[in-house]
Scaffold this active site. Structure first.
Site, mmCIF file in Angstrom:
data_model
loop_
_atom_site.group_PDB
_atom_site.id
_atom_site.type_symbol
_atom_site.label_atom_id
_atom_site.label_comp_id
_atom_site.label_asym_id
_atom_site.label_seq_id
_atom_site.Cartn_x
_atom_site.Cartn_y
_atom_site.Cartn_z
ATOM 1 N N HIS A 177 -11.005 0.346 2.300
ATOM 2 C CA HIS A 177 -11.102 1.970 3.247
ATOM 3 C C HIS A 177 -11.669 2.370 3.931
ATOM 4 C CE1 HIS A 177 -8.918 6.453 3.821
ATOM 5 N NE2 HIS A 177 -10.167 6.432 4.322
ATOM 6 N N ASP B 27 1.899 3.332 3.340
ATOM 7 C CA ASP B 27 1.032 4.132 3.340
ATOM 8 C C ASP B 27 1.754 5.018 3.044
ATOM 9 O OD1 ASP B 27 -1.669 4.990 2.525
ATOM 10 O OD2 ASP B 27 -2.005 4.954 4.622
ATOM 11 N N HIS C 47 3.134 14.667 0.350
ATOM 12 C CA HIS C 47 2.415 15.632 -0.273
ATOM 13 C C HIS C 47 3.760 16.927 -0.943
ATOM 14 C CE1 HIS C 47 -1.273 14.660 0.394
ATOM 15 N NE2 HIS C 47 -1.004 13.891 1.646
ATOM 16 N N HIS D 248 1.351 5.159 -1.728
ATOM 17 C CA HIS D 248 0.772 6.386 -3.272
ATOM 18 C C HIS D 248 2.147 7.224 -3.979
ATOM 19 C CE1 HIS D 248 -2.996 5.875 -1.286
ATOM 20 N NE2 HIS D 248 -2.858 5.577 -0.407
ATOM 21 N N LEU D 249 1.718 6.577 -5.241
ATOM 22 C CA LEU D 249 3.156 7.146 -5.974
ATOM 23 C C LEU D 249 3.060 8.223 -6.715
ATOM 24 C CD1 LEU D 249 4.706 3.532 -7.736
ATOM 25 C CD2 LEU D 249 4.959 5.496 -4.940
ATOM 26 N N ARG D 250 1.224 8.785 -6.778
ATOM 27 C CA ARG D 250 0.805 10.031 -7.631
ATOM 28 C C ARG D 250 0.827 9.545 -8.654
ATOM 29 N NH1 ARG D 250 -1.886 10.663 -2.993
ATOM 30 N NH2 ARG D 250 -0.067 11.394 -1.147
ATOM 31 N N ASN E 28 -5.498 5.976 -6.287
ATOM 32 C CA ASN E 28 -6.629 7.138 -6.406
ATOM 33 C C ASN E 28 -5.750 8.238 -6.837
ATOM 34 O OD1 ASN E 28 -4.322 6.749 -4.490
ATOM 35 N ND2 ASN E 28 -5.785 8.744 -2.872
ATOM 36 N N HIS F 194 -4.961 -0.002 6.928
ATOM 37 C CA HIS F 194 -4.783 0.615 8.302
ATOM 38 C C HIS F 194 -5.183 0.226 9.015
ATOM 39 C CE1 HIS F 194 -7.174 3.061 5.785
ATOM 40 N NE2 HIS F 194 -6.361 3.105 4.147
ATOM 41 N N HIS G 51 0.715 -1.012 -0.042
ATOM 42 C CA HIS G 51 -0.263 -0.014 0.371
ATOM 43 C C HIS G 51 0.432 1.761 -0.067
ATOM 44 C CE1 HIS G 51 -4.281 1.858 1.821
ATOM 45 N NE2 HIS G 51 -3.005 2.652 1.408
#
Length: 431
Positions: free
Chosen positions: A173, A300, A304, A56-58, A88, A226, A54
């Site tokens: 989630h 996770d 940002h 997030h590589l954007r 996402n 999570h 899990h």
């Protein structure tokens, strides 16, 4: 061909804990061979490569925060050889084309293996089920609307029934947003003292309970990601007793280490979702890991941009980076303090997540795929913006010194990271 000489081979899955040499031939681990490259591993542990279910590589969409290349570079610096990329993105991974884009970008980068996770619903809108077969053909190993909970019970039921055809997890989630809306931190004593909107524990556990009931009703596989509260874990333990569905779960590295006390600093690098919870919740998660009630540790990883996290706490986005600090933070705060055995930590970062998602990695064996990480457990490093390979720097450990330094990471028999050679090996690659 590579010879790893004199390291302490450590693989809990196969019961290996011994000093010795191993060889890498044609991308496979071998007990014997000839070497063109020799790595002196004296004083180092040789673990199976870590597997993150899990992150997030954007990319696509938010390349200002992270790219698949920078994210996979951060992964290997933290010892992760395989990473599941959450959907996402902008556009979301709700069709084969975007899934192939993510997978091919990972292959082109040439660092960690990247496995896309597809969406449960088209556009992540929670209304129409995505074409799971199409997503699997694009390389997806699971489906999730992570970042959002699937609010409608009928949709999660249909998703579980559909996913059974392909034996893939529906990754939920768990958050009832009607209960958590407007919340910034864990609801409790500290949120009251600080006068900040709280996110109650039941906003998570109520969805955990709902999804377990549905999974057991249809005989589906729900993976609850999570989890952060004791009550959720208790419901998972109870739900597994029915044995009609497959109920699995994971916990983040930061929820095993940090608690809500950290938010007193009003530092948005401690703002995440689910929020940091109480010490009682943290201890319950550690106990659950030790007792085998939790199936994997995840990062996770949620990068940002600097300008986003520099906003006031209530305006800043949720999320922290974690690929580079997961192992070191857990080793420093849990293993060295006696809360967790090293074997347990390594197992839940490698073989357990690999087996869960049917990935052929996470172990050291003769003839096995050579995904390995060499770690100096006595070494120490300081978490600073200039020591992080991730494009974003929103780590809760900035300024801290952590024990457990990743010295070398090997993916499919290729050396993709060596401490001290990063600048030379990646010359010309922007960060």
């Amino acid at each position: 061909m590579i010879k790893i000489k004199g390291g302490r081979l450590f693989d809990p899955k196969n019961g290996i804990d011994e000093e010795g040499d191993i060889y890498i031939v044609d991308g496979k681990v071998r007990k014997e061979g000839a070497a063109e490259i020799e790595i002196d591993a004296a004083g180092l542990y040789v673990f199976p490569g870590f597997v993150d279910l899990h992150a997030h590589l954007r990319e696509p969409g938010r390349e200002d925060e992270e790219t698949i290349e920078t994210g996979s570079r951060a992964a290997v610096k933290g010892g992760f050889t395989s990473v599941c990329a959450m959907p996402n993105t902008e556009p979301p991974v709700d069709n084969q084309g975007v899934a192939r884009f993510v997978k091919e970008k990972g292959e082109k980068a040439g660092y960690a293996r990247i496995f896309p996770i597809g969406t449960i619903t088209k556009g992540r809108k929670g209304e129409e089920i995505s074409e799971f077969g199409d997503l699997i053909e694009g390389g997806c190993v699971g489906v999730s609307d992570d970042g959002d909970c699937v609010r409608r019970s009928d949709i999660i039921r249909r998703a579980l029934e559909y996913a059974k055809m392909f034996n893939i997890p529906v990754i939920e989630h768990p958050e009832d947003t009607y209960l958590s809306e407007g919340g910034q931190i864990n609801e409790g004593r500290i949120s009251t003292i600080l006068g900040m909107g709280g996110i109650p524990s039941i906003s998570e556990s109520i969805i955990v309970a709902r999804d377990i009931e549905i999974a057991n009703f249809v005989g589906g596989w729900i993976h609850l990601t999570h989890i952060s509260v004791k009550d959720s874990l208790e419901k998972i333990i109870e739900g597994r007793k029915k044995q009609r569905g497959k109920i699995t779960c994971d916990v983040t590295a930061h929820h095993l280490v940090l608690t809500e006390d950290k938010v007193k600093e009003f530092n948005s690098n401690f703002k995440m979702k689910p929020p940091l919870r109480s010490e009682e919740d943290r201890r319950a998660l550690v106990y659950g890991l030790r007792d085998g009630m939790i199936d994997a540790i995840i990062t996770d990883h949620a990068p940002h941009a600097f300008f986003e996290k520099e906003l006031e706490f209530d305006l800043a986005p949720f999320g922290v980076v974690g690929l580079e600090t997961a192992f070191s933070s857990l080793y420093t705060y849990l293993v060295e303090k006696g809360e967790l055995e090293l074997a347990t930590l390594v197992m839940y970062l490698s073989s357990s997540p690999a087996l869960l998602f049917s990935l052929p990695y996470g172990e050291i064996r003769d003839g096995g795929i050579a995904d390995l990480v060499l770690v100096d457990l006595k070494g120490e490093w300081e978490v600073r913006e200039d020591t992080l390979a991730s494009k974003s720097k929103n780590s809760p450990y900035l300024g801290e010194k952590l024990r457990g330094v990743v010295v070398c990471t090997i993916v499919d028999g290729r050396i993709v990271y060596r401490e001290g050679e990063w600048r030379r090996r990646n010359e010309g690659i922007s960060s």
